[in-house]
Design an enzyme around this catalytic site. Structure first.
Site, mmCIF file in Angstrom:
data_model
loop_
_atom_site.group_PDB
_atom_site.id
_atom_site.type_symbol
_atom_site.label_atom_id
_atom_site.label_comp_id
_atom_site.label_asym_id
_atom_site.label_seq_id
_atom_site.Cartn_x
_atom_site.Cartn_y
_atom_site.Cartn_z
ATOM 1 N N GLY A 64 0.839 -1.193 0.000
ATOM 2 C CA GLY A 64 0.000 0.000 0.000
ATOM 3 C C GLY A 64 0.870 1.238 0.000
ATOM 4 O O GLY A 64 2.060 1.162 0.347
ATOM 5 N N GLN A 89 2.823 9.873 2.007
ATOM 6 C CA GLN A 89 4.166 9.301 2.128
ATOM 7 C C GLN A 89 5.125 9.788 1.050
ATOM 8 O O GLN A 89 6.335 9.716 1.221
ATOM 9 C CB GLN A 89 4.103 7.760 2.066
ATOM 10 C CG GLN A 89 3.424 7.143 3.272
ATOM 11 C CD GLN A 89 3.322 5.651 3.117
ATOM 12 O OE1 GLN A 89 2.404 5.159 2.477
ATOM 13 N NE2 GLN A 89 4.265 4.910 3.679
ATOM 14 N N CYS A 121 5.673 -0.444 7.702
ATOM 15 C CA CYS A 121 5.357 0.777 6.966
ATOM 16 C C CYS A 121 6.604 1.220 6.213
ATOM 17 O O CYS A 121 7.703 1.230 6.783
ATOM 18 C CB CYS A 121 4.916 1.869 7.936
ATOM 19 S SG CYS A 121 4.493 3.419 7.124
ATOM 20 N N LEU A 122 6.428 1.586 4.957
ATOM 21 C CA LEU A 122 7.571 2.050 4.156
ATOM 22 C C LEU A 122 8.159 3.338 4.740
ATOM 23 O O LEU A 122 9.317 3.654 4.464
ATOM 24 C CB LEU A 122 7.131 2.275 2.701
ATOM 25 C CG LEU A 122 6.660 1.010 1.966
ATOM 26 C CD1 LEU A 122 6.075 1.367 0.613
ATOM 27 C CD2 LEU A 122 7.818 0.016 1.815
ATOM 28 N N HIS A 158 -4.698 1.438 7.389
ATOM 29 C CA HIS A 158 -3.334 1.956 7.573
ATOM 30 C C HIS A 158 -3.102 3.168 6.644
ATOM 31 O O HIS A 158 -2.530 4.177 7.067
ATOM 32 C CB HIS A 158 -2.350 0.811 7.278
ATOM 33 C CG HIS A 158 -0.901 1.150 7.278
ATOM 34 N ND1 HIS A 158 0.002 0.620 8.187
ATOM 35 C CD2 HIS A 158 -0.161 1.945 6.455
ATOM 36 C CE1 HIS A 158 1.212 1.093 7.919
ATOM 37 N NE2 HIS A 158 1.151 1.900 6.871
ATOM 38 N N GLU A 159 -3.578 3.064 5.401
ATOM 39 C CA GLU A 159 -3.373 4.163 4.432
ATOM 40 C C GLU A 159 -4.244 5.372 4.759
ATOM 41 O O GLU A 159 -3.789 6.516 4.627
ATOM 42 C CB GLU A 159 -3.664 3.692 2.998
ATOM 43 C CG GLU A 159 -2.893 2.472 2.511
ATOM 44 C CD GLU A 159 -1.422 2.481 2.795
ATOM 45 O OE1 GLU A 159 -0.851 3.560 2.967
ATOM 46 O OE2 GLU A 159 -0.830 1.385 2.869
ATOM 47 N N HIS A 183 -2.569 7.381 7.286
ATOM 48 C CA HIS A 183 -1.529 8.265 6.712
ATOM 49 C C HIS A 183 -2.146 9.586 6.241
ATOM 50 O O HIS A 183 -1.568 10.651 6.450
ATOM 51 C CB HIS A 183 -0.842 7.602 5.516
ATOM 52 C CG HIS A 183 0.282 6.665 5.851
ATOM 53 N ND1 HIS A 183 1.397 7.056 6.563
ATOM 54 C CD2 HIS A 183 0.474 5.353 5.542
ATOM 55 C CE1 HIS A 183 2.224 6.025 6.670
ATOM 56 N NE2 HIS A 183 1.691 4.973 6.063
HETATM 57 O O1 GNR Z 1 4.011 -2.674 2.738
HETATM 58 C C1 GNR Z 1 3.287 -2.545 3.736
HETATM 59 N N1 GNR Z 1 2.949 -3.640 4.459
HETATM 60 C C2 GNR Z 1 1.978 -3.633 5.464
HETATM 61 C C3 GNR Z 1 1.891 -4.750 6.275
HETATM 62 C C4 GNR Z 1 0.944 -4.813 7.269
HETATM 63 C C5 GNR Z 1 0.061 -3.761 7.447
HETATM 64 C C6 GNR Z 1 0.146 -2.635 6.637
HETATM 65 C C7 GNR Z 1 1.094 -2.569 5.648
HETATM 66 S S1 GNR Z 1 1.151 -1.174 4.620
HETATM 67 C C8 GNR Z 1 2.856 -1.191 4.146
HETATM 68 C C9 GNR Z 1 3.124 -0.128 3.092
HETATM 69 C C10 GNR Z 1 2.911 1.226 3.693
HETATM 70 O O2 GNR Z 1 3.678 1.760 4.443
HETATM 71 N N2 GNR Z 1 1.789 1.829 3.417
HETATM 72 O O3 GNR Z 1 1.502 3.020 3.967
HETATM 73 NI NI NI Z 2 2.560 3.045 5.853
#
Ligand code: GNR
Ligand code: NI
Length: 170
Positions: free
Chosen positions: A46, A51, A91-92, A133-134, A137
């Protein structure tokens, strides 16, 4: 197409609250293409516009194994949440750290697609987790905000130290 630079915690720009997308046009679709290239290259499941320092309400996901199920959600609104799921989240923008986070297991989300057409989607499991999660952000929130202050500050200090060492090497 281009690979965009991903902001990393504790960059204050990650705390920006994104504003709604007002027009879905070719410029936005080109940017979405760059976001997919960036997400698949990372690799991640995601990516929120926040980001990559673009503060509009736009996110992409692809949780499939074969990376052939892309989703684009513009102006997403989670209108229903049910159940609880615990996931080891990463999270990246917080590279190298994985921690358990509890979220709704099932959500209903309304959004526009890349043509500007409205949709409603009901999803569960990892895709539901990823969308939550997104959307966080887009509201300036990170998964580390669900952890204890002690854990969060340990992660912040380690990332700051890594960054200082990178600065010396370059
Ligand atoms: O790559 C991602 N893996 C992930 C694993 C578990 C729960 C959420 C994520 S999202 C993350 C990519 C990211 O940072 N998206 O904002
Ligand atoms: Ni993230």
């Amino acid at each position: 197409m281009a690979i965009l630079k991903i902001l990393e915690f504790p960059d204050p720009r990650l705390r920006t609250k994104a504003t709604p997308v007002e027009v879905v046009d070719d410029d936005l679709r080109n940017f979405i293409g760059d976001m997919f290239e960036t997400m698949y290259d990372a690799p991640g499941i995601g990516l929120a516009a926040t980001q990559v320092n673009f503060h509009k309400r736009l996110l992409i996901t692809d949780v499939s194994v074969d990376k052939d199920e892309p989703h684009v959600l513009i102006n997403p609104r989670i209108v229903e949440k049910d159940g609880v799921i615990t996931t080891d989240e990463g999270c990246l923008s917080v590279p190298g750290y994985y921690e358990e986070v509890e979220r709704a297991e099932h959500i209903k989300v309304q959004f526009l697609d890349r043509e500007g057409i409205a949709h409603e989607l009901e999803v569960h499991g990892l895709l539901a987790v990823c969308i939550q999660h997104e959307v966080d952000h887009l509201d300036g929130k990170l998964f580390v905000d669900y952890l204890s202050e002690a854990k969060r500050s340990r992660i912040r200090k380690k990332l700051e130290k890594e960054r200082r060492q990178q600065a010396v090497v370059i």
